[in-house]
Write an enzyme that holds these catalytic residues in place. Structure first.
Site: not given
Ligand code: FAS
Ligand code: PHB
Length: 390
Positions: A72, A289, A385
C-alpha cells in the site's frame, strides 16, 4: 539441558529472534505457554512497516509475504464527509505492506519446523533464575516433567502478561489508558477501498483495513466497558456505514467471521534489561493500534536485540549494553505518534460538558484539516507510519 539463549514466548518477537540466532548458529530454545493451535489462531495486527518487510527479506523469511502481502502506498484520513489520501511513496519514498500477524506467525513457525528448531508449547510455570549472574537458568514444567534449562541469556518475549518483566526488581511502567476501545471484525467480503481508511466521525472513529483482496478487517470505536454481546452484526454494519460513508462510495457488507473488543492503552517499561535478562516486544511496551505500531515495534526490538546478541557472541559487548536505551528511545517516538493518531481520530466523551466536547472535536477537525492541507505535515505522518529506522 543447556542452550545459549532461552526465549520465553512464541509470539512474533520470540519466533523472529529464534530465526536471527539460527542464521549464525547460536543455540536457542523457545518456551510457549499456549498450544500451537492457540497461537496460530490469534487475529491481531495487519500492517508491516517497510523496515519490518526489509528484515524479513534479509532473513529469507518473506516468501509467503511476497506472495500474499499487499503493498500500500498510503492511507486515507476522513473527516466531515471528506476523504483525503496521504501518499507515503510520493512523500517519503516508502510503502507499507498489509500482511496479517496471523500469517506472519504461521510462516515463522513453519520455518522453525523446517529447520528443526526446539520450540515447546504448553509449557507451564516458566521462571527465569539468577539472571544477575553469568549463569542464568530457566525452570518450567512440560508434559508433566520439570525442566531446568541452563543458558547464557534469557529473553522475555512473553508479552504484556508475561513473567519476565515482573522478574526485574524495581522495574517501573509508565502507562496511560484511553477512554475508548476498538470493536474489530473480520468479514469475508472484498475490501471496499484500495488503501486503509481512518475516519473521525461525530458518532466515533471507524477504520477500514483488510487481510487480503477477499477478506476485510474493520474497526469501530466503542466505550471500554461495552460487551460484544451488545453488538449484533447489523448494528456493527449500520455504524460502519454511518461513520465511513462518503457520497458516491459504497461499503460492501459480508458475513462476519470474528468480532472482538480490544481495550486501548499504552505502557512502557523503565528498562528492557536486567543482568542476562532482556525484554522485547509487548513484554516491554504496548501502544494503541491506531498507528499500526505494536507488531512493528516488536520486530524493531528483535532486530536490534538479535544483532546485539550476535555481536556479543562475536566478542563485542557494546550493542547489548546499549540495547535497552536504544530500543526505549525508539519506542517513545512510536508512543508519541500512536498517541497523536489516537487522540486526533477518536471522539472524546470524557467531559460532562457538551461545549468542552464540541471544542475538543473541532480542534481535531482542525488537526486533520491542517495535516491534509500541508505537505510538510503529511510527510511527518508518512515518515512515522511507514516506519522509523531500526
Ligand atoms: P505476544 O503477546 O504476541 O506474544 C507473547 C507470547 O508469550 C504469547 O504467545 C504468550 O502466550 C506467551 N507467554 C506469555 N506468558 C508466558 C509464560 N509465562 N510462559 C511462556 N509463554 C508465555 N498491533 C498492531 O500493530 N495492530 C493491531 O491491530 C493490533 N491489534 C491487537 C489486538 C489485540 C487483541 C492484541 C492483544 C494486540 C494487538 N496488537 C496490534 C499488538 C500485537 O500485535 C502485539 O504488538 C504483538 O503481538 C507483539 O508481539 P510479542 O511481543 O511477540 O507478544
Ligand atoms: C489491522 O488490523 O489491519 C490494522 C489495525 C490497526 C491499524 C492498521 C491496520 O492501525
Amino acid at each position: 539441558m543447556r542452550t545459549q539463549v532461552a526465549i520465553i514466548g512464541a509470539g512474533p518477537a520470540g519466533l523472529l529472534l529464534g530465526h536471527i540466532l539460527h542464521r549464525v548458529g547460536i543455540q536457542f530454545v523457545i518456551l510457549e505457554q499456549k498450544s500451537r493451535e492457540y497461537i496460530l489462531g490469534r487475529i491481531r495486527a495487519g500492517v508491516l512497516e517497510q523496515g519490518s518487510v526489509d528484515i524479513l527479506h534479509e532473513l529469507g523469511l518473506d516468501s509467503d509475504l511476497a506472495e500474499r502481502g499487499l503493498t500500500h502506498h498510503g492511507i486515507y484520513l476522513q473527516y466531515e464527509g471528506q476523504r483525503h489520501h496521504i501518499d507515503f511513496l510520493d512523500l517519503v519514498g516508502r510503502t507499507v505492506t498489509i500482511y496479517g500477524q496471523q500469517a506472519l506467525v504461521k510462516h515463522l513457525l513453519a520455518e522453525h519446523d523446517r529447520i528443526g528448531s526446539d520450540v515447546r508449547f504448553e509449557v507451564d510455570d516458566v521462571q527465569p533464575h539468577e539472571v544477575e549472574g553469568d549463569a542464568p537458568f530457566v525452570t518450567a514444567v512440560h508434559d508433566g516433567e520439570e525442566l531446568r534449562i541452563d543458558c547464557d541469556f534469557v529473553i522475555g518475549s512473553d508479552g504484556y502478561h508475561g513473567v519476565c518483566r515482573p522478574a526485574i526488581p524495581g522495574i517501573r511502567a509508565l502507562e496511560r489508558s484511553y477512554p475508548y476501545a476498538w470493536l474489530g471484525i473480520l468479514s469475508h467480503v472484498p475490501p471496499s477501498t484500495d488503501d486503509l481508511i481512518y475516519a473521525l466521525h461525530p458518532s466515533g472513529f471507524a477504520m477500514h483495513s483488510m487481510r487480503s483482496l477477499e477478506v476485510s478487517r474493520l474497526y469501530l470505536q466503542v466505550d471500554p466497558d461495552e460487551s460484544i454481546d451488545d453488538w449484533p452484526d447489523d448494528r456493527i454494519w449500520e455504524q460502519l456505514q454511518l461513520r465511513l460513508g462518503t457520497p458516491g462510495w459504497t461499503l460492501h457488507e459480508g458475513a462476519i467471521s470474528e468480532k472482538s473488543i480490544t481495550p486501548m492503552r499504552s505502557f512502557v517499561a523503565s528498562t528492557l534489561e536486567h543482568g542476562r535478562l532482556f525484554l522485547a516486544g509487548d513484554a516491554g511496551h504496548i501502544v494503541p493500534p491506531t498507528g499500526a505500531k505494536g507488531l512493528n515495534s516488536a520486530i524493531a526490538d528483535v532486530a536490534l536485540l538479535g544483532r546485539s546478541l550476535v555481536a556479543r557472541y562475536g566478542g563485542d559487548e557494546g550493542p547489548l549494553k546499549s540495547y535497552s536505551r536504544s530500543a526505549l528511545a525508539r519506542q517513545w517516538k512510536v508512543q508519541q505518534f500512536s498517541q497523536w493518531m489516537t487522540e486526533m481520530l477518536h471522539v472524546h466523551r470524557e467531559s460532562p460538558d457538551e461545549a468542552t466536547r464540541a471544542f475538543r472535536y473541532r480542534t481535531q477537525v482542525g488537526q486533520l484539516e491542517y495535516t491534509t492541507g500541508s505537505r510538510h505535515a503529511q510527510a511527518a505522518l508518512a515518515e512515522q507510519y511507514a516506519g522509523l529506522p531500526f
